[in-house]
Write an enzyme that holds these catalytic residues in place. Structure first.
Site, PDB file in Angstrom:
ATOM      1  N   GLU A  85       7.517  -4.038  -1.532  1.00 30.00           N
ATOM      2  CA  GLU A  85       6.561  -4.283  -1.062  1.00 30.00           C
ATOM      3  C   GLU A  85       6.569  -3.850   0.418  1.00 30.00           C
ATOM      4  O   GLU A  85       7.326  -4.447   1.148  1.00 30.00           O
ATOM      5  CB  GLU A  85       5.826  -5.965  -1.685  1.00 30.00           C
ATOM      6  CG  GLU A  85       4.527  -5.894  -1.449  1.00 30.00           C
ATOM      7  CD  GLU A  85       3.715  -7.077  -2.004  1.00 30.00           C
ATOM      8  OE1 GLU A  85       4.724  -7.520  -1.963  1.00 30.00           O
ATOM      9  OE2 GLU A  85       2.816  -7.431  -1.914  1.00 30.00           O
ATOM     10  N   ASN A 230      -1.640  -6.508 -10.126  1.00 32.73           N
ATOM     11  CA  ASN A 230      -0.938  -7.456  -9.779  1.00 32.73           C
ATOM     12  C   ASN A 230      -2.041  -8.774  -9.848  1.00 32.73           C
ATOM     13  O   ASN A 230      -2.410  -9.304  -9.046  1.00 32.73           O
ATOM     14  CB  ASN A 230      -0.035  -7.161  -8.461  1.00 32.73           C
ATOM     15  CG  ASN A 230       0.550  -8.156  -8.031  1.00 32.73           C
ATOM     16  OD1 ASN A 230       1.623  -7.999  -8.389  1.00 32.73           O
ATOM     17  ND2 ASN A 230       0.525  -9.478  -6.862  1.00 32.73           N
ATOM     18  N   GLU A 231      -0.833  -9.535 -10.400  1.00 34.75           N
ATOM     19  CA  GLU A 231      -1.480 -10.987 -10.401  1.00 34.75           C
ATOM     20  C   GLU A 231      -2.820 -10.955  -9.869  1.00 34.75           C
ATOM     21  O   GLU A 231      -3.128 -11.960  -9.223  1.00 34.75           O
ATOM     22  CB  GLU A 231      -0.690 -12.304  -8.951  1.00 34.75           C
ATOM     23  CG  GLU A 231       0.651 -11.863  -9.053  1.00 34.75           C
ATOM     24  CD  GLU A 231       1.561 -12.859  -8.345  1.00 34.75           C
ATOM     25  OE1 GLU A 231       1.150 -13.424  -7.466  1.00 34.75           O
ATOM     26  OE2 GLU A 231       2.799 -13.298  -8.365  1.00 34.75           O
ATOM     27  N   TYR A 310       8.990 -17.479  -9.845  1.00 32.08           N
ATOM     28  CA  TYR A 310       9.899 -18.106  -8.777  1.00 32.08           C
ATOM     29  C   TYR A 310      11.095 -18.621  -9.041  1.00 32.08           C
ATOM     30  O   TYR A 310      10.408 -19.256  -9.357  1.00 32.08           O
ATOM     31  CB  TYR A 310       9.136 -17.632  -7.010  1.00 32.08           C
ATOM     32  CG  TYR A 310       8.800 -16.221  -7.079  1.00 32.08           C
ATOM     33  CD1 TYR A 310       9.997 -15.528  -6.005  1.00 32.08           C
ATOM     34  CD2 TYR A 310       7.547 -15.399  -6.847  1.00 32.08           C
ATOM     35  CE1 TYR A 310       9.221 -13.786  -6.109  1.00 32.08           C
ATOM     36  CE2 TYR A 310       6.848 -14.352  -6.486  1.00 32.08           C
ATOM     37  CZ  TYR A 310       8.007 -13.498  -6.240  1.00 32.08           C
ATOM     38  OH  TYR A 310       7.559 -12.133  -6.288  1.00 32.08           O
ATOM     39  N   GLU A 365       8.930  -9.921 -10.795  1.00 31.54           N
ATOM     40  CA  GLU A 365       8.638 -10.407  -9.739  1.00 31.54           C
ATOM     41  C   GLU A 365       9.270 -11.906 -10.575  1.00 31.54           C
ATOM     42  O   GLU A 365       9.110 -12.447 -11.173  1.00 31.54           O
ATOM     43  CB  GLU A 365       7.458 -10.761  -9.481  1.00 31.54           C
ATOM     44  CG  GLU A 365       6.894 -10.079  -8.397  1.00 31.54           C
ATOM     45  CD  GLU A 365       5.664 -10.432  -7.698  1.00 31.54           C
ATOM     46  OE1 GLU A 365       5.685 -10.862  -7.019  1.00 31.54           O
ATOM     47  OE2 GLU A 365       4.700  -8.857  -6.992  1.00 31.54           O
ATOM     48  N   GLN A 414      13.155 -10.085  -3.494  1.00 30.99           N
ATOM     49  CA  GLN A 414      12.406  -8.176  -3.396  1.00 30.99           C
ATOM     50  C   GLN A 414      13.770  -7.456  -2.726  1.00 30.99           C
ATOM     51  O   GLN A 414      15.006  -8.279  -2.034  1.00 30.99           O
ATOM     52  CB  GLN A 414      11.466  -8.041  -2.189  1.00 30.99           C
ATOM     53  CG  GLN A 414       9.982  -8.883  -2.996  1.00 30.99           C
ATOM     54  CD  GLN A 414       9.194  -7.703  -1.680  1.00 30.99           C
ATOM     55  OE1 GLN A 414       9.067  -7.368  -1.084  1.00 30.99           O
ATOM     56  NE2 GLN A 414       7.508  -9.042  -2.148  1.00 30.99           N
TER      57      GLN A 414
HETATM   58  O1  AHR Z   1       7.110 -11.377  -3.967  1.00 30.82           O
HETATM   59  C1  AHR Z   1       5.524 -11.686  -2.885  1.00 30.82           C
HETATM   60  C2  AHR Z   1       4.461 -11.767  -3.838  1.00 30.82           C
HETATM   61  O2  AHR Z   1       4.499 -13.318  -4.948  1.00 30.82           O
HETATM   62  C3  AHR Z   1       3.297 -10.416  -4.094  1.00 30.82           C
HETATM   63  O3  AHR Z   1       3.202 -10.212  -3.285  1.00 30.82           O
HETATM   64  C4  AHR Z   1       2.583 -11.233  -5.217  1.00 30.82           C
HETATM   65  O4  AHR Z   1       3.149 -10.817  -6.163  1.00 30.82           O
HETATM   66  C5  AHR Z   1       3.602 -12.550  -5.670  1.00 30.82           C
HETATM   67  O5  AHR Z   1       2.466 -13.912  -5.268  1.00 30.82           O
END
Ligand code: AHR
Length: 561
Positions: A85, A230-231, A310, A365, A414
């Site tokens: 990103e 995205n999200e 995450y 992600e 990332q």
């Molecule tokens: O990876 C960082 C961020 O986490 C991304 O931009 C977003 O999609 C997620 O919330």
């Protein structure tokens, strides 16, 4: 299935070996009040304790059986995808230094980073975001004159747009990966996205194709994957499922890929926004999108449902990425194993509407998200990467591989300098992280066929946390070679593994193992090889292969017949 059951029971407590120890029973009986033996036994208590501990540790052998006669799903190479990103030093400095930089580069892209990424055979890269994607306007990043804008999501810094479409596609070409473009649904329009795809993919001499030609690429590009938003339930526009679905249908219909080579087998796969957790809000989202998919008409389609998860324990991310101890090691690994339930929860919903598993669950992600490094820009999400992250990566890759029939793509967040990165850079210096090495060791699993594994994982306990002591997967590569990946989660005890391979006359096994002195051992620019793989081999004995795995280690071996 046996292996699945084993995994479900990972948290079952097993004290059998300890209870059965004759050393333990003897020591308790001897310590009776008034016994003439007491004094001499007390004097040797320390030694006895050591004697008790050693045989118990040695007795904890783990039996792993692989049954190659029942092959599972293909472990899609796209499970090993990356995410880059426009965030912090992920793209600028991490990939792009510009053609005039003193750092060795090819057309502005760092040569050291390209060489490192080629070695892990990156299958695809998701770009340009993340949240950034929903504010990205591609025209600002093409041609000789770039528009300088801002990056409001990530620190409000200047976005020079010097790394744009041409540079991204060149980068992919240099590392040998495919494009996973995330198009702007939040602040863009279907027309903008559709023109981007025309610019990229048409072979006909349209004005946009001529512009691409003028920018140095006469032939159409291949765009393998298209992320539609995205999200969208949050940073991507805080949409309701119904509102998002209306956008999805429009983008899916009009954002076409015109590349003649992608009209049939190499068709661009469209990935819809999916859940970001396991709570009702997310299960309702998955339900809504999958229900719509079930009754979709010819005019729109989707091939994947994205999921973001995450390992963070609690927001805002507060766990240190270096300088932590066993407690934080155990807490993070406990949290990361929740990925298994999350995958199963959303897969079960998908199964209801798509029993043939046409739609992939795309975990695009994932990874450890810790507190920003002291002194770093909090919006840049800079963190160190320790041995704990290599273990975390292996556990998640194993979860994806076990669900390879549904999970066919994943992108760790990332790739460089951001969150759980493969690579860290500082000006001309580059260091490969423990996570990088886990990915390198797992290369043989790309497109290999899953082989069922059964084992009793045993347990590792720290405080009130109990985790499976080991985890393992196996797979056959295209050449027929059998590979095993075994993780010893226990940071204190080595694991003795006895491998039984039904139907295989295994002579030996050899490969690499990754461990380090501490759970938070890291590679730095000054000590880049503190956590690096070392060779390991197994001995054959009585039809089994014996492997001794270091505490807190990730091991990958190939079986020799
Ligand atoms: O990876 C960082 C961020 O986490 C991304 O931009 C977003 O999609 C997620 O919330």
């Amino acid at each position: 299935m046996a292996q699945k059951l084993a995994f479900r029971h990972l948290l079952a407590i097993q004290y059998r070996i300890l209870r059965r120890s004759p050393f333990r029973r003897t020591s308790l009986c001897a310590l009776q009040a008034g016994s003439p033996l007491v004094r001499s036994l007390l004097a040797s208590l320390t030694l006895l304790t050591v004697a008790v501990a050693a045989p118990v540790a040695a007795a904890q052998k783990i039996q792993i059986s692989v049954d190659v006669s029942k092959p599972g799903a293909k472990i899609d190479r796209n499970l090993f995808g990356q995410f880059a990103e426009h965030l912090g030093h992920g793209v600028y400095e991490g990939i792009w230094v510009g053609p005039d930089s003193k750092i060795p580069n090819t057309r502005g892209i760092r040569n050291d980073v390209v060489a490192a990424l080629k070695a892990i055979k990156v299958p695809n890269v998701r770009w340009p975001g993340g949240c950034f994607a929903d504010e990205y306007h591609w025209r600002k990043g093409i041609g000789p004159q770039r528009t300088v804008t801002l990056n409001p999501n990530w620190g409000g810094v200047i976005e020079p747009n010097t790394f744009g479409t041409t540079e991204f596609m060149d980068f992919l070409d240099q590392i040998g990966a495919e494009a996973y473009l995330s198009v702007n649904v939040g602040s863009g329009t279907p027309q903008e996205a559709s023109e981007w795809l025309e610019y990229l993919t048409t072979a006909q001499p349209t004005t946009l194709a001529k512009e691409r030609d003028a920018n140095g690429h006469p032939a159409p590009y291949k765009v393998a994957f298209l992320g539609i938003g995205n999200e969208s339930w949050d940073c991507g526009g805080n949409m309701t499922p119904d509102y998002y679905l209306s956008q999805l249908k429009i983008y899916s219909r009009f954002v076409r890929n015109f590349n003649p080579a992608q009209q049939d087998k190499q068709q661009m796969l469209k990935i819809a926004v999916g859940p970001g957790g396991g709570e009702p809000r997310w299960t309702e989202w998955t339900e809504a999108v999958m229900k719509a998919y079930q009754s979709h008409t010819w005019s729109w389609d989707m091939h994947g449902l994205s999921m973001h998860s995450y390992t963070v324990v609690k927001w805002p991310p507060s766990f240190a990425s270096v300088g932590f101890g066993e407690t934080e090691y155990a807490q993070i690994l406990k949290s990361t194993l929740e990925m298994n339930d999350l995958v199963e929860k959303h897969s079960a919903i998908m199964d209801k509407y798509d029993p043939e598993k046409k739609v992939a669950l795309v975990v695009d992600e994932w990874g450890g998200w810790y507190a920003p490094l002291p002194g770093s820009h909090p919006g840049f999400l800079a963190q160190q990467n320790s041995l704990r992250d290599a273990v975390l990566a292996a556990l998640n890759l194993n979860i994806f591989a076990r669900h390879a029939d549904r999970v066919r793509m994943a992108n760790i967040a990332q790739m460089i300098n951001v969150l759980q990165a493969m690579i860290l850079t500082d000006k001309d210096k580059m260091v490969l992280t423990p996570t990088y090495y886990a990915y390198k060791m797992y290369v043989p699993f790309q497109d290999a066929t899953f082989a069922p594994v059964s084992f009793d994982a045993g347990t590792y306990t720290h405080g009130d946390i109990t985790l499976p002591r080991v985890d393992a997967i196996a797979a056959k590569d295209k050449a027929g070679k059998l590979w095993l990946a075994i993780t010893n989660v226990d940071p204190n005890q080595s694991a003795e593994i006895e491998l039984t391979l039904a139907g295989i006359n295994a002579k030996s096994a050899a490969g690499e193992t990754l461990s380090a002195p501490r759970v938070d051992s890291v590679n730095t620019f000054d000590a880049p090889n503190a956590v690096a793989p070392k060779p390991i081999s197994a001995k054959a004995q009585d039809g089994k292969l014996l492997l001794e795995l270091a505490p807190k280690s990730v091991t990958v071996v190939a079986v020799k017949q």
